[in-house]
Structure formats: C-alpha cells, structure tokens
Write an enzyme that holds these catalytic residues in place. Structure first.
Site, PDB file in Angstrom:
ATOM      1  N   ASP B  95       0.858  -1.184   0.000  1.00 26.10           N
ATOM      2  CA  ASP B  95       0.000   0.000   0.000  1.00 26.10           C
ATOM      3  C   ASP B  95       0.897   1.239   0.000  1.00 26.10           C
ATOM      4  O   ASP B  95       2.133   1.134   0.033  1.00 26.10           O
ATOM      5  CB  ASP B  95      -0.947  -0.038   1.197  1.00 26.10           C
ATOM      6  CG  ASP B  95      -0.194   0.115   2.497  1.00 26.10           C
ATOM      7  OD1 ASP B  95       1.037   0.250   2.467  1.00 26.10           O
ATOM      8  OD2 ASP B  95      -0.832   0.086   3.552  1.00 26.10           O
ATOM      9  N   SER B  96       0.298   2.399  -0.036  1.00 22.25           N
ATOM     10  CA  SER B  96       1.079   3.629  -0.226  1.00 22.25           C
ATOM     11  C   SER B  96       1.560   4.239   1.078  1.00 22.25           C
ATOM     12  O   SER B  96       2.339   5.180   1.076  1.00 22.25           O
ATOM     13  CB  SER B  96       0.217   4.659  -0.937  1.00 22.25           C
ATOM     14  OG  SER B  96      -0.809   5.108  -0.057  1.00 22.25           O
ATOM     15  N   ASP B 285      -8.099  -7.365   0.108  1.00 25.12           N
ATOM     16  CA  ASP B 285      -7.199  -7.608   1.236  1.00 25.12           C
ATOM     17  C   ASP B 285      -7.976  -7.254   2.487  1.00 25.12           C
ATOM     18  O   ASP B 285      -8.890  -6.419   2.439  1.00 25.12           O
ATOM     19  CB  ASP B 285      -5.954  -6.720   1.180  1.00 25.12           C
ATOM     20  CG  ASP B 285      -6.252  -5.311   1.645  1.00 25.12           C
ATOM     21  OD1 ASP B 285      -6.879  -4.543   0.884  1.00 25.12           O
ATOM     22  OD2 ASP B 285      -5.908  -4.972   2.795  1.00 25.12           O
ATOM     23  N   CYS B 323     -13.015 -28.044   5.668  1.00 25.80           N
ATOM     24  CA  CYS B 323     -11.757 -27.333   5.410  1.00 25.80           C
ATOM     25  C   CYS B 323     -10.592 -28.315   5.385  1.00 25.80           C
ATOM     26  O   CYS B 323     -10.539 -29.255   6.168  1.00 25.80           O
ATOM     27  CB  CYS B 323     -11.547 -26.276   6.493  1.00 25.80           C
ATOM     28  SG  CYS B 323      -9.974 -25.408   6.350  1.00 25.80           S
ATOM     29  N   CYS B 325      -7.285 -27.369   5.587  1.00 23.87           N
ATOM     30  CA  CYS B 325      -6.041 -26.777   6.092  1.00 23.87           C
ATOM     31  C   CYS B 325      -5.422 -27.677   7.165  1.00 23.87           C
ATOM     32  O   CYS B 325      -6.085 -28.557   7.710  1.00 23.87           O
ATOM     33  CB  CYS B 325      -6.295 -25.374   6.646  1.00 23.87           C
ATOM     34  SG  CYS B 325      -6.935 -25.339   8.331  1.00 23.87           S
ATOM     35  N   CYS B 328      -7.278 -27.956  10.471  1.00 23.85           N
ATOM     36  CA  CYS B 328      -8.495 -28.788  10.443  1.00 23.85           C
ATOM     37  C   CYS B 328      -8.184 -30.255  10.166  1.00 23.85           C
ATOM     38  O   CYS B 328      -8.883 -31.141  10.656  1.00 23.85           O
ATOM     39  CB  CYS B 328      -9.476 -28.244   9.404  1.00 23.85           C
ATOM     40  SG  CYS B 328     -10.216 -26.677   9.922  1.00 23.85           S
ATOM     41  N   HIS B 354      -5.876 -21.463   9.803  1.00 25.38           N
ATOM     42  CA  HIS B 354      -7.227 -21.817   9.358  1.00 25.38           C
ATOM     43  C   HIS B 354      -7.950 -20.635   8.715  1.00 25.38           C
ATOM     44  O   HIS B 354      -8.518 -20.757   7.629  1.00 25.38           O
ATOM     45  CB  HIS B 354      -8.081 -22.357  10.497  1.00 25.38           C
ATOM     46  CG  HIS B 354      -9.520 -22.436  10.080  1.00 25.38           C
ATOM     47  ND1 HIS B 354      -9.983 -23.384   9.206  1.00 25.38           N
ATOM     48  CD2 HIS B 354     -10.576 -21.614  10.330  1.00 25.38           C
ATOM     49  CE1 HIS B 354     -11.264 -23.169   8.950  1.00 25.38           C
ATOM     50  NE2 HIS B 354     -11.649 -22.100   9.623  1.00 25.38           N
TER      51      HIS B 354
END
Lengths: 391, 391
Positions: B95-96, B285, B323, B325, B328, B354
């Site tokens: 970002d700036s 984001d 899920c 991941c 999980c 997760h």
C-alpha cells in the site's frame, strides 16, 4: 499399541561411558542419546506437531501438573488420551507433577501422604499423592511416566536431603504399586474415573539425595530394590554450581543399572548434555531451547547469539550456516531480528524451530559419533567450535 | 524478472458482473478474484512463508508505512528488496502508506505537498509525499504498488470529500510521474538512494469521493485521464453502515475500466467479498482473518465461532469439517480451545492458518463457480450455509 517398552544398547564408546541405544515404545522407536522437547501444556511452545515431526523429534514431554489443572486429565482421557488430544502419534513422556508442585513454594504443604497445593491458575485447592499422580499419568496415557517424587530443594542439609530421599523412595514404591493395579485391573481404573488408553506405559524411578554422594547411593539402592523400567537423576540444575552438578552426575550416573535407560532431568545446555552423555546418560529434557528462543537467544554451532543485537541488523546469512532447519534454510538473521524488534509471533516460531532443531541435531551428531567410535573427538571439536564464537 | 504486468479476463458470469481472470507478475501468476493476506510488517502474522505457500497464497501485502519506519526501506533495498528480505518468491503488493498515516490522527499534518507525521514507534518526525511513497515502494520492489492517496475520513461533508478526492488525483499524477522517472532513469533512483530491484512494478490508482456517487465518478474520471495499470476503490469500510458501503461499491465498481484489475481495499468479511465479486471486483485484502484468529474468532462454512466458548471444550472435531487446512486436518476444536485458554502461541498459529486458508479457499470456490457458470447458485448456497450456523 501392544508393543512392550524395551531398551537395547547398540554401541558403546571405548574411551568414555557413552552409549548409543534404542527405546521401543507403543508410539515408535527412539534412538538414544535423545533430547526430548518440552511440551508443558500439550504443545512444544510455538511449534506445530508437523514441525516437530519434520525435525524428527521422536519423543516429547507433557506436564502432569499443568495438564491436570487445564484442560484436566479427565477431559484428555475422555478424548482418548494425550497423544490423540494433541495429535501426536510418536512417543511421549510425562513428568510426575512433583517438580512443579514444589516450585509453588508457600502455596503447597507436604505430608507423608502427599502434597496439598493451590492452583496457580485459579487458587483452587488440590491434593497430589503418588497414587493420584499415577492416575493422572495413566489417564494421559504417555509412554514413559515418572514416579511422584520430592525434588529436594537446594541447598539442603544432610538431614533434610536424607528425609527427602527416603520419602521419595516410599512414594516410588506406592507409585509402582498403584500403577500396577491400574494397568492390571479395569475396575481399579474405573474406580479412579479413567480408562487405560496405553497399557504399555513404562515407569521410571527418580534418584534424589541432593549433592551428597552417599545419599545419592542410598536413594539408588532403594529404587533398585523396587525395580523400574528406567532411572532418572532428579534434583540437579536446581541452583547449584555447575561443578557441583557435574560431580554428582559423574558420581551417580555410572552406578545406575547399565541395561536400563538413564534420564537426566531438566538438564541443560548442549555442553551439559555432551558431558552427561560421556557419563552414560541416555535421555534429556530442558526448556532452554524454547524459552531462550522466545527471548531471541539462539544456539549455534559457534556459540549463542542474541538476535536482537544491532550487529545482526543487515546480516543476510542464516542463524547457523551448518543448520538445516527451515529457519536457517529459508530466512536471514536480518529478517528474524526484524521480526523480534517488531514484536511479531513469527520471531518465536522461527527461533523455537531453530533452537529445538539445534538440540535434536546435536543429539543426532552425538549418536553418530558414538556409532563411529569417535565420540571423544566429536566432544572436543564440538566444544572448540562453541567457544570459537561468531567471526 | 522481466515479465511485464498483465491482466486477462478468462471467464465472465452471465447473470452478474463477476469475472475470473489472471494477473501475471514478475513473481508468478495470480488467479482472480483473489484474496491477498496482509503482511503488515513483512510477515502475515503468526504464519511462516512455507505455510502460506502450502495454502497456495499467490500474493501477499506489505505495508509501506510500517516497513519504512522499521526496519526501513533502505535496509530492505540494500538486502535486495522485500521479496528477498522476507524470503517470499511469489507476488507482493504494497500500500502507499497513506491509510496508516491518516490513521495517526493528531500525530499528522496535511498539506498540498504531503503529510508530516510522528512515528508511532519512537515519535520521530517524518514527511511523506507521493514522491517519497514511490521511492519507498520502489525500494521495496513489490509487484503492485499503490498511489499515495488521502483516505477521506468518514463522515465527510460534500466539500471535504471533493477537496480530498482532488488532492488524491493530484497526488496520483505526481505518483505516476515520479515512479516513471525512478524506473526509467538509474540516476534518478540513485539520487533517491535506492536501487531498482523490480522494474516491472505496476501502479494502481485509488478511487475516493466518500459516499457521494458523483464525486466517486469525478475521482474515477480524473484517474482515467492519468491512466493506471489497475484501479482500487479506497475510502470504504471506514466506519460507514454496510448498506452505504454496498451502495457505493455497487455504483462505482461497474464503471471502472473492464479490462483492468479492480481492487477493493481493506474489505472485508466473506459475505462482503462475494457481494463485491458479483459487482466485478477482482482483488481483496483484509486483516480480519489474521486479527480475528488471534482473538479466537474463527471463520467456518457455517458461520463464525469463538473457539474460547466453553461449548467447544470437548469437541473432538475440526474447526470446519469441510476445510482441508493443516489446523483442520490435524487438530480438534477441543485442543485449539485448550491452547487459547492456556495462552499458547500455537493457538494463534493454528487459528491464523485456518482463517487465512478459509479466505483463500472461499476465493478458490468463487473462481470455480465463475468458471462453471454457477456463481449465482454458489453465492446463494454459500450465504445459506453461513447463516445456518453450527448444529
């Protein structure tokens, strides 16, 4: 889960008392000498179980006192035992809870029967006895469990040390008897409100006697009369000078039964461990690698560094060039220092990963050296490298 | 490192404005719509880069304000840029710095030239301008960089909003001009004390205008006149009601150039993201997945849960059954709750793992639905599942 606990010695060093062996448990084989990362509350702090497997940890510790209070051994037992609860399929050892209870100081009260204490979490009252410790550890289902002992405070007079070790001996007998009943008799376990999740648990006795050689011998004689699957040296690294610790360790280790595994509790630095291996110790645990990691204190083959030091600010090389852990393979000192200075969780994760890897790798190198008959040379060059420091 | 930044649209939904596409950067391809995990200080909090790769994150964010102050963009540039510094070989967006500086409130002072502010770390004085922001982002070398903008505070009067967006437009022009010089002229970069580590950086303009439709259009017209590689919608999710945010988003998104990537900054919940995809947004984001994770607030396909709740104490099932991941696949709710209650670092690690996985998987499912021409059905069933809650 029916594999019995065994220990074999596979190689002996000719110049020292070092030996390399293999423990067999219901949750896998463990090459010795071995370092066991400490997972106090059912987690080796900041590391996932996958990370521990990847660094080839074969056995980790759990803490009876902490797990009894939270989430409680009953909950863990109800969910299938500690291995299942924390999703760890390899071996585990639990301590007896004695060391933590004695650390509570004024919050605890000792009697022949056991120790009453207040929880450090909520102040609730509890009473821990050898029998209760066995019930908790049976409920947890760890592969190696420890007798409930009194960790003799340091310094202690000769009289205090003797009274203490004798209490430990009586508690050791009660521990063995009660565990035997729990394992042999489902009714006995049910009466204690638990289910036997691991009938292969091995029980280790703990040698006490403070810094008095003859009391250490008395303690050992009494333990041998009872008979255990392994023998631990307790009551060291409790504030005494390193030379005193070494002298007790040198004195008592070679007297422990040769054919049984020997466990030096709570020790220590890499230097301490090598020194103890040379006396014939097989097993170690210590919070140093994880605790130091969280403070930025990192072990390397060239001595310790504190990564928060400004000199590492722009160092584009790994913590330890000779280390193969993920933290060293992937990240630079500059990045890990930045993570510390920024208070990032990843600092603890990567540093714990490295420090535990360093301990495990050191043990792997020790085992190889024993196998190759080159332990003494390894010992010397390892210490030389450590003292060389960072260039 | 010579691949130019491109964007292709590969599938369009027939019933909504949703589209699926592909961003190409010097650090890999990114399927859109995409969620970009936020790595404020050069780390997606509590996760290793390996974990992010394993959950197939293709692009992560870095934060110009934070990295400028610590460890400084100069140090990062000297060490080869942000990718190298944090050991991340895939794409990055920075970002700036504008949003953070404006969040400083009384610590900052705005002028036509830029913003002066005091560091939240040590109180030191700094002056950030569009040119400086470009120099910092060029030093970091991220693949997508953002114009320096004023994130209009909410609420704002029409007059404030117009003045603010016009300043943002003038700053956008200065941003583009200065970045062009830095990239084209090694002397210009050297004068700014930096080395161009990524000559393929794409620059995105940021649409402002608060909640006024015509001002949003004015802002967009001015940005289009300058011309950017992509267009972001800023100034939303800053405290306004969700219905207001949705109405602005619905109004302005379809007016952004169809052939360029569209990025809705700082938004939001899974529901928000699906809603925005239906309007043609490509990039997102948000700190929610990581921030919530550290508080025990976990996203699931059946709505959010707070894992600290006593009801999860003995639940031997994963956070989310659907899920895949590591958290999980391997661990139970009971264990993760225990880690929270015990203040263990692993609680943050597993929960972040997760939550970020959940966001990335949701995006993957959205992309598939668009490809299959079933986005509307997916949208509806996704929201139904969310509202169903835990059984």
């Amino acid at each position: 889960m029916t594999k019995r606990f065994t220990f074999e010695i596979l190689a002996k060093d000719s110049e020292t008392l070092a030996r390399a062996g293999r423990l067999t448990t219901a949750h896998g084989e463990i090459e010795t000498p071995v370092f066991m990362p400490v997972g106090t509350q059912g987690t080796v702090k900041a590391l996932t179980q996958t990370m521990l497997e990847q660094m080839d940890a074969r056995i980790i510790l759990g803490n009876t006192y902490h797990l009894y209070l939270r989430p409680t051994h009953r909950l863990i037992n109800q969910l299938g035992g500690l291995h299942k609860f924390i999703s760890w399929s390899r071996a585990m050892l639990t301590d007896s809870g004695g060391f933590q209870v004695f650390s509570l100081g004024p919050l605890r009260k000792l009697s022949e029967e056991g120790v009453s204490f207040q929880s450090h979490i909520d102040g609730s009252r509890h009473f821990l006895t050898p029998e209760k410790s066995m019930e908790i550890q049976a409920a947890l289902g760890s592969d190696i469990i420890m007798c409930f002992d009194e960790c003799t405070p340091y310094p202690a007079t000769r009289e205090q040390a003797q009274q203490s070790l004798e209490l430990t001996s009586r508690w050791a007998r009660r521990s063995k008897e009660h565990l035997g009943k729990l394992h042999a008799d489902a009714d006995e376990a049910e009466k204690a409100g638990l289910r036997i999740v691991n009938p292969t648990q091995a029980l280790f006795g703990i040698n006490q006697g403070s810094m008095f050689f003859d009391l250490r011998q008395q303690s050992l004689d009494e333990l041998l009369e009872i008979g255990f699957d392994g023998y631990a040296i307790g009551g060291l690294s409790v504030g005494e000078d390193k030379q005193i610790m070494y002298s007790v360790m040198h004195h008592i280790t070679p007297k422990l039964p040769v054919e049984k595994p020997r466990y030096l509790m709570g020790v220590g630095t890499p230097e301490d461990m090598i020194e103890a291996v040379a006396q014939g110790v097989d097993m170690f645990d210590c919070v140093l690698p994880t605790r130091n990691a969280r403070n930025g204190n990192l072990f390397t083959s060239r001595g310790r560094i504190n990564i928060k030091n400004a000199r590492y600010k722009n160092e584009d090389r790994p913590i330890d060039e000779s280390c193969k852990c993920e933290a060293c393979r992937v990240y630079s000192r500059a990045y890990i220092r930045h993570l510390y200075m920024s208070g990032e969780i990843l600092a603890s994760v990567l540093s714990s990963l490295h420090n535990v890897s360093f301990y495990l790798d050191t043990m792997e190198r020790i085992r190889q050296a024993i196998w190759l008959g080159a332990f003494k040379e390894f010992h010397q060059s390892f210490l030389e490298d450590l003292s060389r420091g960072q260039e």
